[in-house]
Design an enzyme around this catalytic site. Structure first.
Site, mmCIF file in Angstrom:
data_model
loop_
_atom_site.group_PDB
_atom_site.id
_atom_site.type_symbol
_atom_site.label_atom_id
_atom_site.label_comp_id
_atom_site.label_asym_id
_atom_site.label_seq_id
_atom_site.Cartn_x
_atom_site.Cartn_y
_atom_site.Cartn_z
ATOM 1 N N GLU A 249 -3.712 -28.143 -14.827
ATOM 2 C CA GLU A 249 -3.195 -27.034 -15.628
ATOM 3 C C GLU A 249 -2.604 -27.556 -16.937
ATOM 4 O O GLU A 249 -1.807 -28.497 -16.936
ATOM 5 C CB GLU A 249 -2.119 -26.332 -14.794
ATOM 6 C CG GLU A 249 -1.692 -24.997 -15.316
ATOM 7 C CD GLU A 249 -0.611 -24.382 -14.416
ATOM 8 O OE1 GLU A 249 -0.399 -24.856 -13.286
ATOM 9 O OE2 GLU A 249 0.027 -23.424 -14.877
ATOM 10 N N ASP B 9 -0.020 -29.819 -12.688
ATOM 11 C CA ASP B 9 0.398 -29.070 -13.873
ATOM 12 C C ASP B 9 1.087 -30.029 -14.843
ATOM 13 O O ASP B 9 2.101 -30.641 -14.509
ATOM 14 C CB ASP B 9 1.368 -27.957 -13.460
ATOM 15 C CG ASP B 9 1.789 -27.081 -14.639
ATOM 16 O OD1 ASP B 9 1.281 -27.286 -15.755
ATOM 17 O OD2 ASP B 9 2.624 -26.172 -14.426
ATOM 18 N N LYS C 241 0.453 -15.176 -16.193
ATOM 19 C CA LYS C 241 1.838 -14.805 -15.888
ATOM 20 C C LYS C 241 2.093 -13.547 -16.691
ATOM 21 O O LYS C 241 2.012 -13.585 -17.937
ATOM 22 C CB LYS C 241 2.801 -15.897 -16.355
ATOM 23 C CG LYS C 241 2.703 -17.194 -15.581
ATOM 24 C CD LYS C 241 3.586 -18.254 -16.211
ATOM 25 C CE LYS C 241 3.503 -19.545 -15.426
ATOM 26 N NZ LYS C 241 3.883 -20.715 -16.251
ATOM 27 N N ASN D 194 1.988 -29.166 -18.130
ATOM 28 C CA ASN D 194 2.847 -28.492 -19.125
ATOM 29 C C ASN D 194 2.713 -29.124 -20.518
ATOM 30 O O ASN D 194 3.717 -29.463 -21.153
ATOM 31 C CB ASN D 194 4.312 -28.486 -18.681
ATOM 32 C CG ASN D 194 4.585 -27.481 -17.574
ATOM 33 O OD1 ASN D 194 4.877 -27.864 -16.445
ATOM 34 N ND2 ASN D 194 4.485 -26.196 -17.882
ATOM 35 N N LYS E 125 1.021 -27.534 -5.739
ATOM 36 C CA LYS E 125 0.843 -27.928 -7.147
ATOM 37 C C LYS E 125 1.904 -28.962 -7.483
ATOM 38 O O LYS E 125 3.094 -28.736 -7.222
ATOM 39 C CB LYS E 125 0.965 -26.672 -8.021
ATOM 40 C CG LYS E 125 1.480 -26.863 -9.426
ATOM 41 C CD LYS E 125 1.297 -25.583 -10.229
ATOM 42 C CE LYS E 125 2.377 -25.428 -11.284
ATOM 43 N NZ LYS E 125 2.214 -24.210 -12.083
ATOM 44 N N LEU E 126 1.466 -30.075 -8.031
ATOM 45 C CA LEU E 126 2.395 -31.131 -8.419
ATOM 46 C C LEU E 126 2.573 -31.118 -9.927
ATOM 47 O O LEU E 126 1.592 -31.072 -10.670
ATOM 48 C CB LEU E 126 1.855 -32.521 -8.032
ATOM 49 C CG LEU E 126 1.468 -32.770 -6.578
ATOM 50 C CD1 LEU E 126 0.972 -34.215 -6.428
ATOM 51 C CD2 LEU E 126 2.646 -32.507 -5.652
ATOM 52 N N LYS E 127 3.805 -31.196 -10.385
ATOM 53 C CA LYS E 127 4.047 -31.401 -11.805
ATOM 54 C C LYS E 127 3.711 -32.857 -12.115
ATOM 55 O O LYS E 127 4.025 -33.755 -11.315
ATOM 56 C CB LYS E 127 5.521 -31.134 -12.128
ATOM 57 C CG LYS E 127 5.921 -29.678 -11.958
ATOM 58 C CD LYS E 127 5.339 -28.832 -13.064
ATOM 59 C CE LYS E 127 5.825 -27.401 -12.992
ATOM 60 N NZ LYS E 127 5.254 -26.564 -14.050
HETATM 61 O O1 NPG Z 1 6.898 -20.993 -8.249
HETATM 62 O O2 NPG Z 1 7.810 -19.784 -9.794
HETATM 63 C C1 NPG Z 1 7.360 -20.849 -9.377
HETATM 64 C C2 NPG Z 1 7.352 -22.031 -10.309
HETATM 65 C C3 NPG Z 1 5.977 -22.344 -10.799
HETATM 66 O O3 NPG Z 1 5.708 -24.389 -11.945
HETATM 67 C C4 NPG Z 1 6.017 -23.231 -11.992
HETATM 68 N N1 NPG Z 1 6.389 -22.637 -13.109
HETATM 69 O O4 NPG Z 1 5.265 -24.373 -15.958
HETATM 70 O O5 NPG Z 1 4.330 -22.855 -14.759
HETATM 71 C C5 NPG Z 1 5.311 -23.519 -15.077
HETATM 72 C C6 NPG Z 1 6.612 -23.361 -14.324
HETATM 73 C C7 NPG Z 1 7.719 -22.652 -15.060
HETATM 74 C C8 NPG Z 1 8.896 -22.410 -14.402
HETATM 75 C C9 NPG Z 1 7.576 -22.231 -16.338
HETATM 76 C C10 NPG Z 1 9.947 -21.742 -15.044
HETATM 77 C C11 NPG Z 1 8.612 -21.576 -16.976
HETATM 78 C C12 NPG Z 1 9.800 -21.326 -16.309
#
Ligand code: NPG
Length: 370
Positions: A213, A188, A262, A190, A160-162
């Site tokens: 995402e 993703d 989550k 966000n 998954k790439l941000k």
């Molecule tokens: O592998 O735990 C992992 C990180 C996955 O990208 C990830 N988490 O936006 O989903 C998200 C992000 C995140 C990380 C969100 C930390 C909140 C806190």
């Protein structure tokens, strides 16, 4: 179950590399563990609220205060049940990450008392779960290809790439061209885009992404439903979905074809299972997200992801993807999978050495014997 005290153990665990998303950069995982102790059993949970409110409105110090001042006084220490907690905590609106942390610890203790694993208690059907990896925003395309290449070499089954506006089409193109169509790839955002960016997001369609995402703001359900008509990449919702009711509504209105659950974001593992039930009934793909958990939170997520209905690999990586030293025995990659812990409860415990090395204070709330 009777409980005599609850301990909150703060920690600050350095990340092996900074994790940058459109919401900000994380270099140290700040959080705390919740330990519920009773005469017959004890259990551990992790509060995953971050040090600062960036991904969500909750943050670690706030969750800590909410638990000690407002949630724990709502418990009847002579009769604590995980299944009752949502109702017990109902007088306090929101604060799902704080509630989830207490619920996780109580569930762990209940499972230990009953001699079953959390995975069994939740209804898991798998003994291992496929491991996906989340790659933060990188300073350059060549560094991105190096980082992704290393994770692919380690065996992660999906990447998954941000992304963020302007840092999206080129990175996705570069990764797709370099690693080929066989790589399971998703992105993703966000919440970094608006509906006005629909053309830019449609430009990702040719790259065969598994999903995009949370492209739009967390409250913009109608925007997501509209965007779904303008792009072919399936939309997955994360921040928007805070309950099973949210999941049901978003699916019904066409705002998402995939759900990321989550446990912390939705108030706990039991609500996460209800979301799983909604997705199964609707035939919607589902996966377990991650929030840079230590082994305590990861163990619970892995147990959840072992349920039938989790159709896609989650953000469930090995401990060494995040930390040089985890708070528990490390989770390791086994042919691109993580083993579901088999022991009672979450199946892992904090290592005394790690907790004393990375711990940064303990708070104890004692209950009077009844
Ligand atoms: O592998 O735990 C992992 C990180 C996955 O990208 C990830 N988490 O936006 O989903 C998200 C992000 C995140 C990380 C969100 C930390 C909140 C806190």
């Amino acid at each position: 179950m009777r409980i005599s005290r609850v301990e909150l153990h703060r920690f600050g665990l350095p990340l092996v590399s900074p994790f940058r998303s459109s919401a900000g950069t994380e270099t140290v995982r700040h959080g705390f563990l919740v330990r519920v102790v009773g005469p017959d059993a004890e259990g551990w949970g992790e509060c995953v609220a971050e040090g600062t409110p960036r991904y969500a409105s909750e943050y670690s110090d706030g969750a800590h205060e909410v638990i000690t001042r407002f949630l724990l006084p709502l418990l009847d220490p002579s009769d604590v049940r995980a299944a009752d907690l949502a109702e017990r905590f109902a007088p306090v609106p929101g604060h799902r990450m704080a509630k989830a942390a207490v619920e996780a610890a109580v569930l762990d203790a209940e499972c230990r008392l009953a001699g079953v694993s959390l995975a069994e208690r939740l209804g898991a059907v798998r003994t291992r779960v496929p491991a996906g990896v989340a790659v933060g925003l990188q300073p350059s395309l060549s560094e991105l290809l190096d980082v992704v290449g290393e994770y692919v070499r380690q065996g992660y089954v999906r990447v998954k790439l941000k992304i963020e506006p302007g840092n999206d089409i080129e990175p996705v193109r570069a990764v797709r061209e370099h690693f080929g169509d066989g790589l399971a790839l998703q992105v993703d955002a966000n919440q970094a885009y608006s509906l006005a960016d629909a053309d830019r997001l449609a430009a990702l369609d040719p790259f065969g992404l598994q999903l995009i995402e949370q492209p739009l703001g967390e409250h913009d359900r109608r925007g997501h439903a509209r965007l779904a008509q303008l792009i072919t990449t399936p939309i997955c919702l994360d921040e928007t979905i805070t309950s099973a009711v949210d999941a049901e509504e978003c699916i019904a209105m066409g705002a998402c074809r995939v759900v990321n659950v989550k446990p912390a974001r939705v108030g706990g593992l039991l609500e996460a299972v209800r979301i799983r039930n909604v997705c199964v009934a609707a035939g919607v793909d589902l996966w377990c997200g991650g929030m840079l958990e230590t082994g305590i939170g990861r163990a619970a997520n892995v147990a959840l992801a072992a349920l039938d209905g989790f159709t896609l690999p989650g953000d469930l990586s090995a401990s060494n993807r995040y930390f040089a030293q985890d708070l528990t025995e490390p989770f390791v990659l086994d042919e691109g999978h993580l083993q579901v812990p088999r022991g009672v409860g979450i199946g892992v415990e904090p290592l005394v050495d790690s907790l004393s090395k990375y711990g940064s204070g303990r708070t104890v709330v004692s209950f009077n014997a009844q």
